[in-house]
Design a protein around this motif. Structure first.
Motif, PDB file in Angstrom:
ATOM      1  N   LEU A  45      12.452  -4.837   9.002  1.00 35.99           N
ATOM      2  CA  LEU A  45      12.818  -4.478  10.373  1.00 35.99           C
ATOM      3  C   LEU A  45      12.816  -2.968  10.577  1.00 35.99           C
ATOM      4  O   LEU A  45      12.357  -2.463  11.609  1.00 35.99           O
ATOM      5  CB  LEU A  45      14.192  -5.065  10.712  1.00 35.99           C
ATOM      6  CG  LEU A  45      14.226  -6.590  10.907  1.00 35.99           C
ATOM      7  CD1 LEU A  45      15.649  -7.107  10.797  1.00 35.99           C
ATOM      8  CD2 LEU A  45      13.624  -6.971  12.256  1.00 35.99           C
TER       9      LEU A  45
ATOM     10  N   CYS B  20       9.371  -1.824  10.975  1.00 35.85           N
ATOM     11  CA  CYS B  20       8.880  -2.184  12.311  1.00 35.85           C
ATOM     12  C   CYS B  20       9.355  -1.161  13.346  1.00 35.85           C
ATOM     13  O   CYS B  20       8.605  -0.787  14.250  1.00 35.85           O
ATOM     14  CB  CYS B  20       9.364  -3.584  12.694  1.00 35.85           C
ATOM     15  SG  CYS B  20       8.511  -4.939  11.848  1.00 35.85           S
TER      16      CYS B  20
ATOM     17  N   LEU C 149       6.639  -9.354   9.796  1.00 40.78           N
ATOM     18  CA  LEU C 149       7.978  -9.906  10.022  1.00 40.78           C
ATOM     19  C   LEU C 149       7.918 -11.419  10.192  1.00 40.78           C
ATOM     20  O   LEU C 149       8.701 -12.150   9.577  1.00 40.78           O
ATOM     21  CB  LEU C 149       8.617  -9.265  11.249  1.00 40.78           C
ATOM     22  CG  LEU C 149      10.000  -9.818  11.636  1.00 40.78           C
ATOM     23  CD1 LEU C 149      11.016  -9.584  10.522  1.00 40.78           C
ATOM     24  CD2 LEU C 149      10.482  -9.197  12.946  1.00 40.78           C
TER      25      LEU C 149
END
Length: 209
Positions: A146, A149, A95
């Motif tokens: 995201l 993640c 990220l």
């Protein structure tokens, strides 16, 4: 959203691509200097290295040139992001690397992106929708990272939060160019990236508490 078609009388697709690339390069230089409305098609042809008659073999109107410029800018930015972003890894490192890569690209293309947003409203509504669709494709890259993640346990975020954060990352990258008169007096691009990453990661981590 379907892509706007710019008509050409020349049938050789490779030649059309070459001539339009020359046209875009010349137009970007002129738009930086004079803006879209004060630039003439004759000046665009001259900057591209051919006659006004040749120019009209590859486009129909001056608006076509602006569309090609806008399309080219987003294609270049998206291509660079595709090369730099690892949307599958889903780690904190991926990220931060993605955000840093995006900000770097925005720094390199800041003049072109400013032209895009300053002049895009001169395009027909369908062309604007197509160009903005490309923007959403880039936002989706950050949404994917995201989401990965979250799946890997790095963050605790809802789908709506992921969407909002992805848009926020996208806008923060644009802000480096949009407000460069202020931001670039305060920070280098590396310092700006570090600052935005601290804000982003501290805000996301609060969800884990």
């Amino acid at each position: 959203m379907g892509k706007h078609t710019v008509q050409a009388s020349v049938k050789d697709e490779k030649l059309v691509a070459v001539r339009r690339a020359q046209m875009v390069k010349g137009a970007v230089s002129l738009f930086k200097e004079k803006g879209f409305h004060r630039t003439t098609t004759r000046e665009i042809a001259r900057a591209a290295g051919f006659s006004i008659g040749t120019l009209y073999e590859y486009i129909r109107t001056k608006d076509d040139v602006l569309y090609l410029v806008c399309d080219s800018i987003y294609e270049n930015v998206k291509e660079r992001l595709d090369q730099a972003l690892n949307t599958e890894k889903g780690s904190l490192e991926s990220l931060t690397a993605a955000v840093a890569s995006y900000f770097k690209v925005m720094n390199e293309f800041q003049e072109e992106v400013l032209i895009l947003y300053q002049e895009m409203q001169s395009l027909p509504s369908e062309s604007i929708k197509y160009i903005l669709g490309k923007e959403m494709e880039m936002v989706a890259m950050f949404e994917t990272i995201l989401q990965k993640c979250v799946e890997n346990g790095e963050f605790l975020l809802t789908k709506r939060e992921i969407d909002g954060i992805a848009h926020n990352i996208f806008v923060q990258g644009q802000m480096w160019g949009f407000r460069r008169w202020a931001m670039q007096k305060l920070y280098t691009i590396e310092e700006y990236t570090d600052l935005q990453l601290r804000y982003l990661l501290n805000g996301v981590r609060m969800r884990d508490i």
